[in-house]
Design a protein around this motif. Sequence first.
Motif, short mmCIF file in Angstrom:
data_model
loop_
_atom_site.label_atom_id
_atom_site.label_comp_id
_atom_site.label_asym_id
_atom_site.label_seq_id
_atom_site.Cartn_x
_atom_site.Cartn_y
_atom_site.Cartn_z
N LEU A 168 0.83 -1.21 0.00
CA LEU A 168 0.00 0.00 0.00
C LEU A 168 0.86 1.26 0.00
O LEU A 168 0.56 2.23 -0.70
CB LEU A 168 -0.95 0.00 1.20
CG LEU A 168 -2.08 -1.02 1.12
CD1 LEU A 168 -2.88 -1.04 2.41
CD2 LEU A 168 -2.99 -0.73 -0.06
N THR A 169 1.94 1.24 0.74
CA THR A 169 2.86 2.38 0.77
C THR A 169 3.45 2.62 -0.61
O THR A 169 3.48 3.76 -1.10
CB THR A 169 3.99 2.15 1.79
OG1 THR A 169 3.41 2.03 3.09
CG2 THR A 169 4.99 3.28 1.78
N ARG A 170 3.90 1.57 -1.26
CA ARG A 170 4.49 1.70 -2.59
C ARG A 170 3.46 2.21 -3.61
O ARG A 170 3.77 3.06 -4.45
CB ARG A 170 5.07 0.37 -3.07
CG ARG A 170 6.14 -0.21 -2.17
CD ARG A 170 7.39 0.62 -2.10
NE ARG A 170 8.00 0.58 -3.41
CZ ARG A 170 8.74 1.55 -3.93
NH1 ARG A 170 8.99 2.62 -3.24
NH2 ARG A 170 9.24 1.44 -5.12
N TYR B 271 -0.58 5.36 -7.68
CA TYR B 271 -1.67 4.49 -8.11
C TYR B 271 -2.94 4.80 -7.32
O TYR B 271 -4.04 4.67 -7.83
CB TYR B 271 -1.30 3.02 -7.92
CG TYR B 271 -0.31 2.51 -8.94
CD1 TYR B 271 -0.74 1.74 -10.01
CD2 TYR B 271 1.05 2.80 -8.85
CE1 TYR B 271 0.16 1.26 -10.96
CE2 TYR B 271 1.95 2.34 -9.78
CZ TYR B 271 1.51 1.57 -10.84
OH TYR B 271 2.38 1.11 -11.77
N PHE B 272 -2.75 5.17 -6.06
CA PHE B 272 -3.82 5.61 -5.18
C PHE B 272 -3.43 6.96 -4.60
O PHE B 272 -2.25 7.33 -4.57
CB PHE B 272 -4.02 4.65 -3.99
CG PHE B 272 -4.54 3.31 -4.35
CD1 PHE B 272 -5.82 3.13 -4.81
CD2 PHE B 272 -3.75 2.18 -4.19
CE1 PHE B 272 -6.31 1.87 -5.13
CE2 PHE B 272 -4.22 0.92 -4.49
CZ PHE B 272 -5.50 0.77 -4.96
N TYR B 273 -4.43 7.69 -4.14
CA TYR B 273 -4.17 8.84 -3.28
C TYR B 273 -5.07 8.67 -2.07
O TYR B 273 -6.07 7.97 -2.10
CB TYR B 273 -4.37 10.17 -4.01
CG TYR B 273 -5.77 10.45 -4.51
CD1 TYR B 273 -6.63 11.26 -3.79
CD2 TYR B 273 -6.21 9.95 -5.73
CE1 TYR B 273 -7.91 11.54 -4.26
CE2 TYR B 273 -7.48 10.21 -6.21
CZ TYR B 273 -8.32 11.02 -5.47
OH TYR B 273 -9.58 11.30 -5.93
N GLU B 274 -4.68 9.30 -0.98
CA GLU B 274 -5.37 9.09 0.28
C GLU B 274 -6.09 10.36 0.71
O GLU B 274 -5.52 11.45 0.69
CB GLU B 274 -4.36 8.66 1.34
CG GLU B 274 -4.96 8.07 2.56
CD GLU B 274 -3.92 7.42 3.46
OE1 GLU B 274 -4.33 6.70 4.38
OE2 GLU B 274 -2.71 7.63 3.26
N VAL B 275 -7.35 10.21 1.09
CA VAL B 275 -8.15 11.28 1.64
C VAL B 275 -8.71 10.74 2.95
O VAL B 275 -9.49 9.80 2.96
CB VAL B 275 -9.31 11.68 0.70
CG1 VAL B 275 -10.17 12.75 1.35
CG2 VAL B 275 -8.77 12.15 -0.64
N GLU B 276 -8.22 11.35 4.05
CA GLU B 276 -8.52 10.85 5.39
C GLU B 276 -8.11 9.38 5.44
O GLU B 276 -6.95 9.08 5.24
CB GLU B 276 -9.96 11.13 5.76
CG GLU B 276 -10.25 12.61 5.85
CD GLU B 276 -11.67 12.95 6.21
OE1 GLU B 276 -12.44 12.04 6.60
OE2 GLU B 276 -12.00 14.13 6.11
N ARG C 270 -8.20 6.22 -2.79
CA ARG C 270 -8.95 6.49 -4.02
C ARG C 270 -8.08 6.15 -5.22
O ARG C 270 -6.89 6.42 -5.23
CB ARG C 270 -9.39 7.95 -4.07
CG ARG C 270 -10.32 8.27 -2.93
CD ARG C 270 -10.82 9.67 -2.98
NE ARG C 270 -11.66 9.92 -1.81
CZ ARG C 270 -12.47 10.95 -1.71
NH1 ARG C 270 -12.55 11.82 -2.70
NH2 ARG C 270 -13.19 11.12 -0.64
N VAL C 271 -8.69 5.56 -6.22
CA VAL C 271 -7.97 5.18 -7.43
C VAL C 271 -7.67 6.44 -8.23
O VAL C 271 -8.59 7.22 -8.53
CB VAL C 271 -8.79 4.18 -8.28
CG1 VAL C 271 -8.04 3.80 -9.53
CG2 VAL C 271 -9.11 2.93 -7.45
N THR C 272 -6.41 6.66 -8.58
CA THR C 272 -6.01 7.87 -9.28
C THR C 272 -6.54 7.93 -10.70
O THR C 272 -7.03 8.96 -11.14
CB THR C 272 -4.46 7.97 -9.31
OG1 THR C 272 -4.01 7.97 -7.96
CG2 THR C 272 -4.00 9.23 -9.98
N SER C 273 -6.48 6.84 -11.44
CA SER C 273 -6.95 6.79 -12.82
C SER C 273 -7.99 5.68 -12.97
O SER C 273 -7.70 4.61 -13.51
CB SER C 273 -5.78 6.55 -13.79
OG SER C 273 -4.85 7.57 -13.69
N PRO C 274 -9.21 5.91 -12.50
CA PRO C 274 -10.21 4.84 -12.49
C PRO C 274 -10.70 4.42 -13.86
O PRO C 274 -11.16 3.31 -14.02
CB PRO C 274 -11.35 5.41 -11.66
CG PRO C 274 -11.21 6.88 -11.82
CD PRO C 274 -9.72 7.15 -11.94
#
Length: 90
Positions: free
Chosen positions: A65-67, A73-78, A82-86
């Motif tokens: 998940l960190t990588r 690939y993901f970004y974190e909100v709280e 979330r998938v960056t390029s869905p």
Amino acid sequence: MARVTDPRPPLPEWVLECYDRLCTQACRPDHGEDSVPLSDYDDATDMLAADAELALEQRDVEHALTRLLERGYFYEVEDELRVTSPEGQC
């Protein structure tokens, strides 16, 4: 996502497999077409750790998940991933 000019080595196949599994979970049909696919961070770690086919230890799950977050690939909100390029994943 790693660009062609990215000097870093590509992510290991097992990390990309984690990404695929999480995208499959995040792209649920009950979400609207315009919604961003997402997963709760704790749910994502639990799902990956429980996946018998992946057979990952908790540290491996956290590393994956960190990588994926570091590479975009993901970004974190709280506490949500979330998938960056869905568009290419769902």
